[in-house]
Design an enzyme around this catalytic site. Structure first.
Site, PDB file in Angstrom:
ATOM      1  CE  LYS A 235      -1.726   2.717   3.213  1.00 29.34           C
ATOM      2  NZ  LYS A 235      -1.602   3.952   2.614  1.00 29.34           N
TER       3      LYS A 235
ATOM      4  CD  GLU B 234      12.910   0.402   7.156  1.00 28.70           C
ATOM      5  OE1 GLU B 234      12.870   1.391   6.199  1.00 28.70           O
ATOM      6  OE2 GLU B 234      13.176  -0.687   6.593  1.00 28.70           O
TER       7      GLU B 234
ATOM      8  CB  CYS C 153      13.866   8.028   7.865  1.00 24.13           C
ATOM      9  SG  CYS C 153      14.406   6.739   6.567  1.00 24.13           S
TER      10      CYS C 153
ATOM     11  CD  GLU D 158      11.520  12.360  10.815  1.00 21.19           C
ATOM     12  OE1 GLU D 158      10.391  12.035  11.035  1.00 21.19           O
ATOM     13  OE2 GLU D 158      12.320  11.898  10.099  1.00 21.19           O
TER      14      GLU D 158
END
Ligand code: TXE
Length: 463
Positions: free
Chosen positions: A162, A235, A269, A366
């Site tokens: 997905k 992750e 990331c 972040e």
């Protein structure tokens, strides 16, 4: 959608926005529960055949890699259209995905003999798990899709993939390309708005979830997986620190440091998200980064001159703008950028923030965008403490001339990967794993295959 080997489009569609214009440019199928059930059933049906023959799997993955490589010129413009990145980077992403599939074709979960005596052998073998849900984000839709499906398929699982609702189209096309090489039902792609992701993660036919995305959503996935004891790889985000040591040759490393933070508009990331610079070299580091930010060409990904495209979607654009404004309101100085560009689409000027420190949101959270805070430190111990003082623990880097000294600092960073004088480099063979809230489980190389299998032990007497 690609279910079994057929392209399926239900009645419902949803809009996909081009971030370079901010306007709708295409639509994608919005998968409902019935189609999702069909996709999972196709994956369940294909599993016995797929798991049975590792050599056939390897051959199909090699053929799949070749098909993706051949389709690079078709896939890249779709990726640029929905994600924003420069076309040549989109092409490189597709080729990287092909290389990942090719690499996985050679991976096997080899048995390990742990006892070999005149009386018996004891051998650890590994079995695949069944249908795996691969849930991907929007920053590297094609590359991360391949990073999830490659080890899952190599290990003998089937997959329901997905993509993010912001970037469904390149993944749908990837699914169609791979359907030329893979047996029906082995890879099924479903696109749709959420809660499709939650339905997929909780689906009783799914035995493992491999998810890349935000920490908050990763925790939801873990909670829903717990109810069924599904296996998990998460992750999640990072807030990678780069520590510039007092003996660093700033001019020599500045290009690399800059692009380690700003590549893909900072939407990686494991990008550098905060730089710690020694107080006595602080202005030099800020200036070296700011000069590079100011001369970076920001344009639509279709413009051959573009080095950076727009931020990938409206919410992320808003988040970056909010974090930069918050830093400026808390006394930061924009050494470069500091604002959105005055044009249609989600363009943000590459931003270097000086005079900012821990406790300000853009340092603590972040940012996942083209804005980089540079923080002054008085001594290296303090820099290490501040780098580690976070819930994140994905990667980090240390920049200095004395490599032994740099290594001693690198060892103290609490994260899964640390580089010296570089960042972002990773081969297909190494384990990729975040510590703390940056993830759960290990991907990459044999670790990726192991995490898509479970051991069983066979005791066999000699007679
Ligand atoms: O992520 P989400 P978003 C970070 C980055 C960014 C933030 C939000 O900081 O600002 O996450 O991005 C699917 N169960 N990263 O909103 O929501 C969703 O459809 C199962 C870091 O895009 O985590 C999409 O396919 N799945 C990151 C995927 O999860 C669910 C890359 C990621 O979406 C779900 C991207 C649910 N309950 C963003 N809800 C990285 N680690 O690289 C949504 N999804």
């Amino acid at each position: 959608m690609t279910i079994g080997s057929a392209a399926v489009v239900g009645d419902a569609l949803f809009d996909v926005v081009n971030p370079a214009t901010g306007r709708v440019w295409a639509q994608a199928p919005d998968c409902g529960r019935d189609l999702l059930d069909e996709a999972v059933a196709a994956a369940e049906g294909a599993w016995p055949g797929w798991r049975a023959d590792p050599e056939a799997r390897g051959a199909a993955l090699t053929a799949g890699a070749a098909a993706v490589r051949e389709a690079a010129d078709d896939l890249a413009p779709v990726l640029t259209g929905e994600q924003g990145k420069p076309l040549r980077e989109a092409r490189a992403e597709v080729l990287h995905a092909a290389a990942r599939l090719e690499h996985a074709a050679g991976l096997r979960a080899e048995p390990v003999v742990i006892t070999d005596t005149p009386e018996e052998t004891v051998e650890v073998r590994r079995r695949p798990l069944g249908p795996v849900a691969a849930i991907a984000p929007w920053n590297f839709p094609v590359q991360l899709a391949a990073a999830k499906i490659a080890p899952a398929l190599a290990a003998g699982n089937t997959v329901v993939l997905k993509p993010s609702p912001y970037t469904p189209l390149s993944t749908l096309l990837l699914g169609r390309v791979l359907a030329r090489a893979l047996p029906p039902g082995v890879l099924n792609v479903v696109s749709g708005r959420d809660p499709l992701g939650a339905w997929l993660a909780a689906h009783p036919g799914i035995r493992k979830v491999n998810f890349t995305g935000s920490v908050a959503t990763g925790k939801h996935v873990a909670a829903s997986a717990a109810a069924d004891l599904k296996r998990l790889t998460l992750e999640l985000g990072g807030n990678d620190a780069a520590i510039v040591l007092p003996d660093a040759d700033v001019e020599t490393v500045a290009d690399r440091l800059f692009w380690s933070a700003f590549a893909n508009c900072g939407q990686i990331c494991m990008a550098v998200k905060r730089v710690y610079a020694p107080a006595e070299r602080y202005e030099e580091v800020v200036e070296a980064l700011a000069v590079r930010a100011a001369r970076t060409v920001v344009a639509a990904g279709t413009d051959p001159a573009a080095q950076l495209g727009p931020v990938a979607n409206r919410p992320q654009f808003g988040r970056v703008a909010e974090l930069v404004s918050d830093a400026l309101a808390h006394g930061a100085r924009a050494a470069a950028g500091g604002r959105a560009l005055d044009r249609a689409g989600y363009f943000f000027a590459p931003t270097v923030l000086a005079g900012v420190s821990d406790g300000v949101r853009i340092v603590d959270e972040e940012q996942f965008g083209p804005a980089l805070p540079v923080i002054a430190y008085a001594d290296v111990d303090e820099a290490v403490d501040r780098a580690n003082h976070t819930r994140y623990g994905l990667c980090g880097s240390v920049w200095g001339t004395d490599l032994d000294r740099a290594e001693a600092v690198a060892e103290r960073l609490e994260c899964g990967t640390v580089w010296i004088n570089r960042h972002l480099q990773m081969s297909f063979d190494e384990p990729f794993a975040g510590t703390k809230w940056s993830g759960l489980g290990v991907s990459g190389g044999p670790w990726g295959v192991h995490s898509h299998t479970e051991p069983f032990v066979l005791h066999r007497p000699r007679t």
